[in-house]
Design an enzyme around this catalytic site. Sequence first.
Site, PDB file in Angstrom:
ATOM      1  N   VAL A 182      85.929  28.295  15.958  1.00 44.51           N
ATOM      2  CA  VAL A 182      87.181  28.586  16.921  1.00 44.51           C
ATOM      3  C   VAL A 182      86.511  28.728  18.540  1.00 44.51           C
ATOM      4  CG1 VAL A 182      88.967  30.154  17.906  1.00 44.51           C
ATOM      5  CG2 VAL A 182      88.603  29.761  15.241  1.00 44.51           C
ATOM      6  N   ASP A 218      77.034  31.301  -4.546  1.00 47.76           N
ATOM      7  CA  ASP A 218      76.200  30.682  -5.807  1.00 47.76           C
ATOM      8  C   ASP A 218      74.846  29.931  -5.384  1.00 47.76           C
ATOM      9  OD1 ASP A 218      78.013  31.803  -7.345  1.00 47.76           O
ATOM     10  OD2 ASP A 218      79.024  29.956  -7.517  1.00 47.76           O
ATOM     11  N   MET A 254      76.991  37.513 -10.614  1.00 43.83           N
ATOM     12  CA  MET A 254      77.766  36.577 -10.466  1.00 43.83           C
ATOM     13  C   MET A 254      77.109  35.106 -10.669  1.00 43.83           C
ATOM     14  SD  MET A 254      80.925  36.910  -7.848  1.00 43.83           S
ATOM     15  CE  MET A 254      82.573  37.251  -8.814  1.00 43.83           C
ATOM     16  N   GLY A 263      62.621  43.023  -9.874  1.00 42.63           N
ATOM     17  CA  GLY A 263      61.292  43.520 -10.934  1.00 42.63           C
ATOM     18  C   GLY A 263      61.941  43.700 -12.189  1.00 42.63           C
ATOM     19  N   ARG A 302      55.099  49.401 -24.298  1.00 38.42           N
ATOM     20  CA  ARG A 302      54.187  49.413 -23.238  1.00 38.42           C
ATOM     21  C   ARG A 302      54.180  50.789 -22.467  1.00 38.42           C
ATOM     22  NH1 ARG A 302      55.454  44.073 -22.377  1.00 38.42           N
ATOM     23  NH2 ARG A 302      56.456  44.576 -20.030  1.00 38.42           N
ATOM     24  N   LYS A 342      57.039  51.785 -20.767  1.00 38.43           N
ATOM     25  CA  LYS A 342      57.872  51.881 -19.550  1.00 38.43           C
ATOM     26  C   LYS A 342      59.369  52.677 -19.777  1.00 38.43           C
ATOM     27  CE  LYS A 342      57.179  47.427 -17.513  1.00 38.43           C
ATOM     28  NZ  LYS A 342      57.719  46.520 -16.573  1.00 38.43           N
TER      29      LYS A 342
HETATM   30  O1  F6P Z   1      81.896  30.541  -6.661  1.00 43.54           O
HETATM   31  C1  F6P Z   1      81.436  31.920  -6.250  1.00 43.54           C
HETATM   32  C2  F6P Z   1      81.808  32.875  -7.327  1.00 43.54           C
HETATM   33  O2  F6P Z   1      81.910  34.011  -7.010  1.00 43.54           O
HETATM   34  C3  F6P Z   1      81.161  32.610  -8.671  1.00 43.54           C
HETATM   35  O3  F6P Z   1      79.804  33.223  -8.832  1.00 43.54           O
HETATM   36  C4  F6P Z   1      81.942  33.322  -9.773  1.00 43.54           C
HETATM   37  O4  F6P Z   1      81.514  32.880 -11.067  1.00 43.54           O
HETATM   38  C5  F6P Z   1      83.345  32.764  -9.127  1.00 43.54           C
HETATM   39  O5  F6P Z   1      83.068  32.550  -7.970  1.00 43.54           O
HETATM   40  C6  F6P Z   1      84.477  33.727  -9.738  1.00 43.54           C
HETATM   41  O6  F6P Z   1      85.485  32.998  -9.227  1.00 43.54           O
HETATM   42  P1  F6P Z   1      86.861  34.133  -8.907  1.00 43.54           P
HETATM   43  O7  F6P Z   1      86.656  34.898  -7.639  1.00 43.54           O
HETATM   44  O8  F6P Z   1      87.815  33.109  -8.774  1.00 43.54           O
HETATM   45  O9  F6P Z   1      87.080  35.056 -10.132  1.00 43.54           O
END
Ligand code: F6P
Length: 323
Positions: free
Chosen positions: A24, A127, A169, A185, A211, A213
């Site tokens: 903008v 993503d 996600m 990690g 181990r 942990k």
């Molecule tokens: O595209 C980004 C993302 O957050 C993905 O990681 C996830 O699988 C998807 O969107 C989820 O989509 P929505 O918000 O439509 O549920």
Amino acid sequence: MKRIAVLTSGGDAPGMNAAIRAVVRGGLEQGWEVFGVRQGYAGLMGGDFVSLSARDVGGIIQQGGTVLGSARAPEFKTEEGRKQALANLEARGVEALVVIGGGGSQSGAYALSRMGFPVVGVASTIDNDLYGSETTIGVDTALNIALEAIDRLKVTASSHHRAFLVEVMGRDCGYLALMAGIAGGAEVIVLLEVESDPEEVIETLKAAYRRGKAHAIAVVAEGATNNANELMLYAQENQKRIGFDLRVTILGHVQRGGMPGAFDRLLATRLGVGAVERLAGGEHGVLMGLIRGEILATPLDEAAGRKKPLDLGLLEMARVLAK
Ligand code: F6P
């Protein structure tokens, strides 16, 4: 050029507002009128436009989400939907469009561009699967949110001698899972890009227990064939063999809702300004992205519909380090 429009589309990403602000104010600096389109392509088809001033985008650089709203708009995939969108742009005398969004959104941008309308894309998705940008708007913030959650889970996991299956996600891409797993990690990383074997996950958790942990973390991508809930079902039947008590945490949309960090604000600002500069120079049909530290344009016919591959060598590195 006298008028441009900007929209945000697909899943929102922290930093989208910084990109809107840059488009903008950059556009106003060129002497153009800038319209915001509400709710992405749905608003483009529905004619939901608003003229934006410099003040209208004041105080948003630090806000997560998108002040323009976003949507997934399957109707935009139809010829009819796109023609309606073009008619709405033309009716307002808009001569170019900036599309801030991820893979699906840039395919939409490319479709409009092929219909002869000037479009510039801005790479934005948590993503990080878009070809044409080494990293996209929102990734850094979302990754840090996932990491903070993993760090916190490790604390409580250690107190109770537990293993956590943490789902991050990424329906179609394991980038966040891979990076959160390495930086957090994790003992196990489950991706959709690599076939996973639930038995192997169990054995790795068991080995970590043996181990000595105090906890173990398995980071699982949302889109993995065996997602966190499925792994949990399998693991419950084998609980005794694992040693650790098991819990599942699905981070989900929490990762998308953060305030953008410095990296995303700067990237979004540079990409938004880059989009305006390209349009001012008469260039369009491109996606603005970060390549080797520079803001560069990749033709949409190269970038749209093309996924950036994951560096799977990093998975082996993570395995070696999870001792
Ligand atoms: O595209 C980004 C993302 O957050 C993905 O990681 C996830 O699988 C998807 O969107 C989820 O989509 P929505 O918000 O439509 O549920």
